[in-house]
Design a protein around this motif. Structure first.
Motif: not given
Length: 463
Positions: A373-402
């Protein structure tokens, strides 16, 4: 050195085995290449003989089919090239060149080139993972990974294991773990099984799937395993390893509902949100792909399972996730179509086409029922690692977008390095695409698997 064949089959799972033995029995000279030491793929994965397993069949519900295929392979004349990691396929003047490196992990550094008149891609799939807080803790494993540990290594990832995510694989994994002696307190399914009811014809024409579900359900009932639908593990707790998980109820868009959190004590979590077709070799060749009902990409195939690139066929999960029985049927269908093209063998029968269409209709219904479902990103806090290999967090990706104006996966990748690590975005690609507000697209990669530079430098310049 290059060996010449009529057909090179890449992948020795259900589809590849069926394709290789069928083609060889129809008179083609066949090479079957696979990265594993033993045939079977993920579905028919089995222990190394050195472990002395007396009854490997107890970990499978369709072992007899595999033993028949293995016996046919031994007598049909096909050449099984084990521990061959195919990293690219190129078109020669009149033949396809399949390039591979040998070794358990592709570290043998011995380059191999197989030349063939046609190629059948049966490369299977890998697990789709959606991140959540704590998913990098030791003790969190893929659902398919847990099953692989049990089937091949005869080991369990823990003693008290929660199974979570989405898709029919969860029931199979949970029943296997429970039968092997693990305590499985709960199966947490994000989707709702009532989604299948929207396609009654697909259900009615595939009674075997219902029987399979009943077998797994009976095993779970026998071991006291609860199944919770419309729920997800939204956080993992622990210091050095998993100690507990938080389970939240979800709305129909997979958004966590406030006030519904529950905590379950466990020492392992087996989690997966479906499978993603492995199509890197095909897209590298320029084969067209299309969006599937479960929000992944699969190869576009004609009625004979030929891709948009003439001379390249595909079978099994590469054309969309559908399970072992569909893979077996497609492997046979593709092989018969190839043999008809290359040596004038009888054409594919209408019966085989109808069987494939019936099972593919169920696969589409399954994809719709378990699509994230489209709402699953709501599980993520800003310090949740999304890219494990490069240790990129959801917060960094949101900053890149916003703040930095990233609008697609590629822009996010360039700004944050998400997807540039060892797995090349296989683990985080869909998550990054969702956070970027777009959709992941199939990428064309010159290398489908890691290859030593020494192998590349030793190639003939014309390659």
């Amino acid at each position: 050195m290059a060996d010449r064949y009529d057909l090179a089959v890449i992948g020795a799972g259900a589809a590849g085995l069926a394709g290789a033995v069928t083609a060889a029995e129809l008179g083609l000279r066949v090479a079957l290449l696979d990265s594993q030491a033993r045939t079977g793929g993920q579905f028919y994965r089995h222990p190394d003989p050195a472990l002395g397993a007396v009854r490997p069949d107890r970990l499978h519900h369709d072992w007899a089919t595999f033993t028949r295929l293995r016996r046919r392979l031994a007598h049909c004349g096909a050449h099984h090239l084990a521990a061959h990691h195919v990293w690219t396929v190129t078109r020669g003047q009149d033949l396809w060149d399949v390039h591979a490196v040998t070794g358990d992990d592709g570290d043998g550094e011995r380059p191999v080139r197989v030349r063939a008149r046609a190629v059948l891609l049966a490369t299977g799939a890998y697990e789709r993972q959606l991140p959540f807080p704590g998913w990098t803790l030791p003790g969190v494993v893929g659902a398919g990974g847990a099953q692989a540990m049990l089937k091949e290594g005869l080991v369990l990832p823990g003693r008290r294991i929660v199974v979570a995510g989405s898709g029919p694989l969860l029931l199979a994994v949970a029943s296997s773990l429970a039968t092997a002696g693990a305590r499985v307190p709960e199966v947490v399914e994000a989707s709702r099984y009532l989604g299948y009811a929207r396609r009654p014809r697909a259900l009615g024409t595939n009674p075997g799937k219902l029987k399979e579900a009943l077998l797994h359900g009976a095993a779970l009932l026998r071991h006291g395993v609860r199944v919770r639908t419309g729920s997800a593990v939204t956080e993992v707790h622990g210091t050095d390893r998993v100690e507990a998980v938080t389970v939240s109820r979800l709305d129909r868009d997979w958004r966590p509902l406030p006030g519904t959190d529950r905590r379950i004590t466990c020492d392992a979590l087996a989690v997966g949100h479906g499978l993603v077709p492995r199509i890197e070799l095909a897209t590298g060749l320029g084969c067209a792909a299309l969006r599937t009902p479960d929000a992944t990409f699969a190869l576009a195939l004609d009625g004979n399972l030929e891709t948009s690139v003439p001379g390249v066929w595909a079978a099994g999960e590469t054309g969309g996730i559908g399970g072992a029985q569909l893979a077996l049927t497609e492997g046979e269908l593709a092989a018969r179509a190839i043999a008809a093209r290359l040596c004038g063998a009888p054409a594919v029968t209408a019966t085989l086409r109808r069987r494939r269409a019936r099972m593919r209709a169920f696969a589409d219904a399954m994809g719709v029922a378990h699509a994230p479902g489209p709402g699953w990103p709501g599980w993520l806090t800003d310090d949740t690692e999304v890219c494990r290999c490069e240790e990129v967090t959801a917060g960094r990706i949101r900053t890149a977008v916003d703040e930095l104006g990233a609008r697609d996966t590629r822009s996010v990748k360039l700004m944050t390095r998400a997807g540039m690590g060892w797995c090349q975005g296989r683990m985080c690609g869909q998550a990054v695409a969702c956070l970027a507000g777009g959709t992941e697209s199939p990428e064309r990669r010159p290398l489908a698997t890691p290859v030593p530079l020494g192998v590349l430098s030793g190639l003939d310049p014309t390659d």
